[in-house]
Design a protein around this motif. Sequence first.
Motif, PDB file in Angstrom:
ATOM      1  N   GLU A 312     -27.388 -44.196 -38.173  1.00 30.69           N
ATOM      2  CA  GLU A 312     -27.707 -43.605 -36.871  1.00 30.69           C
ATOM      3  C   GLU A 312     -26.451 -43.399 -36.044  1.00 30.69           C
ATOM      4  N   THR A 313     -26.440 -42.326 -35.266  1.00 33.28           N
ATOM      5  CA  THR A 313     -25.359 -42.059 -34.319  1.00 33.28           C
ATOM      6  C   THR A 313     -25.905 -42.130 -32.903  1.00 33.28           C
ATOM      7  N   LEU A 314     -25.293 -42.990 -32.111  1.00 32.52           N
ATOM      8  CA  LEU A 314     -25.610 -43.053 -30.687  1.00 32.52           C
ATOM      9  C   LEU A 314     -24.501 -42.328 -29.940  1.00 32.52           C
ATOM     10  N   GLY A 315     -24.818 -41.193 -29.335  1.00 33.04           N
ATOM     11  CA  GLY A 315     -23.843 -40.455 -28.550  1.00 33.04           C
ATOM     12  C   GLY A 315     -23.753 -41.018 -27.145  1.00 33.04           C
ATOM     13  N   VAL A 316     -22.528 -41.192 -26.648  1.00 32.33           N
ATOM     14  CA  VAL A 316     -22.307 -41.692 -25.295  1.00 32.33           C
ATOM     15  C   VAL A 316     -21.562 -40.610 -24.520  1.00 32.33           C
ATOM     16  N   VAL A 317     -22.189 -40.088 -23.480  1.00 32.26           N
ATOM     17  CA  VAL A 317     -21.591 -38.994 -22.707  1.00 32.26           C
ATOM     18  C   VAL A 317     -21.530 -39.378 -21.239  1.00 32.26           C
ATOM     19  N   GLY A 318     -20.700 -38.675 -20.507  1.00 40.82           N
ATOM     20  CA  GLY A 318     -20.521 -38.926 -19.084  1.00 40.82           C
ATOM     21  C   GLY A 318     -19.142 -38.446 -18.661  1.00 40.82           C
ATOM     22  N   GLU A 319     -18.909 -38.390 -17.370  1.00 36.48           N
ATOM     23  CA  GLU A 319     -17.640 -37.921 -16.854  1.00 36.48           C
ATOM     24  C   GLU A 319     -16.521 -38.918 -17.116  1.00 36.48           C
ATOM     25  N   SER A 320     -15.273 -38.470 -16.981  1.00 39.99           N
ATOM     26  CA  SER A 320     -14.121 -39.365 -17.082  1.00 39.99           C
ATOM     27  C   SER A 320     -14.277 -40.488 -16.071  1.00 39.99           C
ATOM     28  N   GLY A 321     -13.999 -41.718 -16.519  1.00 41.56           N
ATOM     29  CA  GLY A 321     -14.120 -42.860 -15.628  1.00 41.56           C
ATOM     30  C   GLY A 321     -15.515 -43.446 -15.555  1.00 41.56           C
ATOM     31  N   SER A 322     -16.464 -42.914 -16.360  1.00 42.65           N
ATOM     32  CA  SER A 322     -17.836 -43.429 -16.308  1.00 42.65           C
ATOM     33  C   SER A 322     -18.000 -44.727 -17.082  1.00 42.65           C
ATOM     34  N   GLY A 323     -17.010 -45.091 -17.928  1.00 46.25           N
ATOM     35  CA  GLY A 323     -17.066 -46.354 -18.660  1.00 46.25           C
ATOM     36  C   GLY A 323     -17.314 -46.203 -20.143  1.00 46.25           C
ATOM     37  N   VAL A 447     -16.710 -46.833 -34.206  1.00 43.47           N
ATOM     38  CA  VAL A 447     -16.633 -46.241 -32.878  1.00 43.47           C
ATOM     39  C   VAL A 447     -15.754 -45.002 -32.975  1.00 43.47           C
ATOM     40  N   LEU A 448     -16.308 -43.851 -32.608  1.00 39.26           N
ATOM     41  CA  LEU A 448     -15.586 -42.581 -32.634  1.00 39.26           C
ATOM     42  C   LEU A 448     -15.315 -42.175 -31.191  1.00 39.26           C
ATOM     43  N   ASP A 449     -14.076 -42.357 -30.744  1.00 43.11           N
ATOM     44  CA  ASP A 449     -13.729 -42.113 -29.341  1.00 43.11           C
ATOM     45  C   ASP A 449     -13.081 -40.742 -29.199  1.00 43.11           C
ATOM     46  N   GLU A 450     -13.864 -39.744 -28.846  1.00 45.71           N
ATOM     47  CA  GLU A 450     -13.397 -38.359 -28.667  1.00 45.71           C
ATOM     48  C   GLU A 450     -12.616 -37.863 -29.897  1.00 45.71           C
ATOM     49  N   PRO A 451     -13.158 -38.005 -31.115  1.00 45.80           N
ATOM     50  CA  PRO A 451     -12.350 -37.686 -32.307  1.00 45.80           C
ATOM     51  C   PRO A 451     -12.117 -36.204 -32.533  1.00 45.80           C
ATOM     52  N   THR A 452     -12.813 -35.333 -31.786  1.00 48.23           N
ATOM     53  CA  THR A 452     -12.660 -33.892 -32.012  1.00 48.23           C
ATOM     54  C   THR A 452     -12.095 -33.151 -30.815  1.00 48.23           C
ATOM     55  N   HIS A 483     -17.022 -35.867 -24.475  1.00 47.11           N
ATOM     56  CA  HIS A 483     -17.448 -35.033 -23.354  1.00 47.11           C
ATOM     57  C   HIS A 483     -17.865 -33.636 -23.828  1.00 47.11           C
ATOM     58  N   ASP A 484     -17.736 -33.387 -25.125  1.00 45.53           N
ATOM     59  CA  ASP A 484     -18.130 -32.089 -25.690  1.00 45.53           C
ATOM     60  C   ASP A 484     -19.586 -32.182 -26.143  1.00 45.53           C
ATOM     61  N   GLN A 522     -28.816 -33.106 -16.015  1.00 45.25           N
ATOM     62  CA  GLN A 522     -29.004 -31.664 -15.884  1.00 45.25           C
ATOM     63  C   GLN A 522     -27.706 -30.966 -15.498  1.00 45.25           C
ATOM     64  N   ALA A 523     -26.930 -31.609 -14.607  1.00 43.28           N
ATOM     65  CA  ALA A 523     -25.647 -31.030 -14.197  1.00 43.28           C
ATOM     66  C   ALA A 523     -24.659 -31.013 -15.362  1.00 43.28           C
ATOM     67  N   LEU A 524     -24.636 -32.088 -16.162  1.00 46.76           N
ATOM     68  CA  LEU A 524     -23.756 -32.140 -17.340  1.00 46.76           C
ATOM     69  C   LEU A 524     -24.089 -31.006 -18.303  1.00 46.76           C
ATOM     70  N   LEU A 525     -25.383 -30.860 -18.604  1.00 50.89           N
ATOM     71  CA  LEU A 525     -25.793 -29.844 -19.566  1.00 50.89           C
ATOM     72  C   LEU A 525     -25.543 -28.439 -19.038  1.00 50.89           C
ATOM     73  N   ALA A 526     -25.794 -28.227 -17.754  1.00 45.72           N
ATOM     74  CA  ALA A 526     -25.556 -26.906 -17.173  1.00 45.72           C
ATOM     75  C   ALA A 526     -24.085 -26.536 -17.253  1.00 45.72           C
ATOM     76  N   ALA A 527     -23.200 -27.518 -17.009  1.00 42.99           N
ATOM     77  CA  ALA A 527     -21.760 -27.255 -17.057  1.00 42.99           C
ATOM     78  C   ALA A 527     -21.290 -27.004 -18.480  1.00 42.99           C
ATOM     79  N   ALA A 528     -21.903 -27.709 -19.457  1.00 41.98           N
ATOM     80  CA  ALA A 528     -21.443 -27.603 -20.839  1.00 41.98           C
ATOM     81  C   ALA A 528     -21.980 -26.369 -21.547  1.00 41.98           C
ATOM     82  N   LEU A 529     -23.213 -25.998 -21.258  1.00 42.91           N
ATOM     83  CA  LEU A 529     -23.875 -24.959 -22.034  1.00 42.91           C
ATOM     84  C   LEU A 529     -24.000 -23.637 -21.310  1.00 42.91           C
ATOM     85  N   ASN A 530     -23.565 -23.586 -20.045  1.00 39.84           N
ATOM     86  CA  ASN A 530     -23.629 -22.336 -19.284  1.00 39.84           C
ATOM     87  C   ASN A 530     -22.552 -21.386 -19.772  1.00 39.84           C
ATOM     88  N   LEU A 531     -22.957 -20.229 -20.226  1.00 38.00           N
ATOM     89  CA  LEU A 531     -22.000 -19.244 -20.739  1.00 38.00           C
ATOM     90  C   LEU A 531     -21.847 -18.060 -19.802  1.00 38.00           C
TER      91      LEU A 531
END
Length: 541
Positions: A312-323, A447-452, A483-484, A522-531
């Motif tokens: 299983e992969t648990l994705g951890v997302v959030g802004e810089s400084g979120s922990g 632990v994969l810390d921003e590997p891409t 963050h991607d 919702q704000a994260l997804l809108a910023a990431a997927l808005n084209l």
Amino acid sequence: MIPLLSVQDLSVAFRQGGRETLAVDRISFQIAKGETLAIVGESGSGKSVSALSILKLLNYPSAHHPSGKVMFNGQDLIAADEDAMRKVRGNDITMVFQEPMTSLNPLHTIQRQIGEILELHKGLRGDNARARTLELLALVGIRDAESRLEAYPHQLSGGQRQRVMIAMALANEPELLIADEPTTALDVTVQAQILKLLKELQGRLGMAMLFITHDLGIVRRIADRVCVMLKGQIVEQGPVGAIFGNPRHDYTKRLLAAEPKGRPAPVAEGAATLLEAGPMKIWFPIKSGFLRRTTGHVKAVDGITIRVREGETLGVVGESGSGKTTLGLAILRLISSEGPIVFLGDRIDGLASAAVRPKRRDLQVVFQDPYGSLSPRMSVAEIVAEGLTVQQSGLSYAQRREIVARALDDVGLDPSAMDRYPHEFSGGQRQRIAIARAMALDPKFVVLDEPTSALDMSVQAQIVELLRDLQARRKLGYLFISHDLKVVRALSHRVVVMQNGRVVEEGPAEEIFARPREAYTQALLAAALNLEPVGVAAVRE
């Protein structure tokens, strides 16, 4: 109409050891005032070398220009002397580099570094310089800017450091801003803020931008025109709509098709739990005054609980400084934390370092930067085998070489290259080496810390495929920090959304992406997927 910048038939070559290598081969492009031109292409295609040539920031005289001109406001910068270039650099043309830690002075505060620019080019000192510095920091989205004035670069997050670099570049309101991967280290919401800020500044100042990036989503959103580079040549250029809607060159078609796709294999029913942690608490004290008394705490991780099963992969997302990274480091027992951490049925949170060491064979990590995480003085074989010498000291030299060869083959690298050094490989190959180092010990949890994040789009897709394949074959558990969100969606089974050290939302990846409940998600997804395009051409329409 006379362009602001006109690059004409420009070539760049490097001399080394009696040999000459052509890095850029007779490229031509123009940028008008208020326009954004994006240059895209894989690592090594010549994008950054082309940009550095404009300001003559290459390592001369080993670098030289066999042909070409760079005309800026009617002046040929290639033919200009150093005195003339000093007047242009930092004033008429400024540049934001990809890696802020190598661009910011670690010994100077943020206020001093921005203040030096304001004093040199604008003659601002004292309160005037301070006020302008605060204005610039606020413009680029640094919260509580006044408290950051006396901070040093290492005291800021990666995203905050890049915002400081952008503030420095914009301090003198340049005519042309060269941005070399300026949003690579930024989370998606800040990325959207920076792109919006740059667009607004273009409208106010008539500023032009040369934008170098491997993120085609950003190109679609901010650029008016795009140049596609391959092996030092521009193979296609034109309006963004035409390039994205009807690409002519095969390489452009491959780039546009290279985004990470697909989903991970389902987790097996009844899969065993590899790791369970929480509620976890990591607070860093804030000390002030002559006696350095604790006056508050930074709540990096505040009551978080996570669980990861086999495969299983648990994705951890959030802004810089979120922990996010702090959480990963605590789970690996690389920093202290409060709260239970159970790995393979055993509590490891209270163990001494010596007791944790044997478990590190099953707990591995792949870091963000494939350049900084590999020792330049060690061969690939030595790098990949380093953990084996600690965890399996009884292995012979031949046995270690055999395991290294197998690990390299698993990540798609030729084992015959194991005696080469990191600088002889591309960025994507270096990240594969870092993954091979982790996999050589046959771990259970990684632990994969921003590997891409530092990789080209085409290489990102390859790494995602590799990680999914390794997971399926070895039943690996991943904690994937990124963050991607496009990469997170392609790799994760479940997602945890963090903000200010807390979990604001969690659940199956498809549910989080399709029906986010919280406004922050919702704000994260809108910023990431808005084209939706935000380039000046779109504004004119």
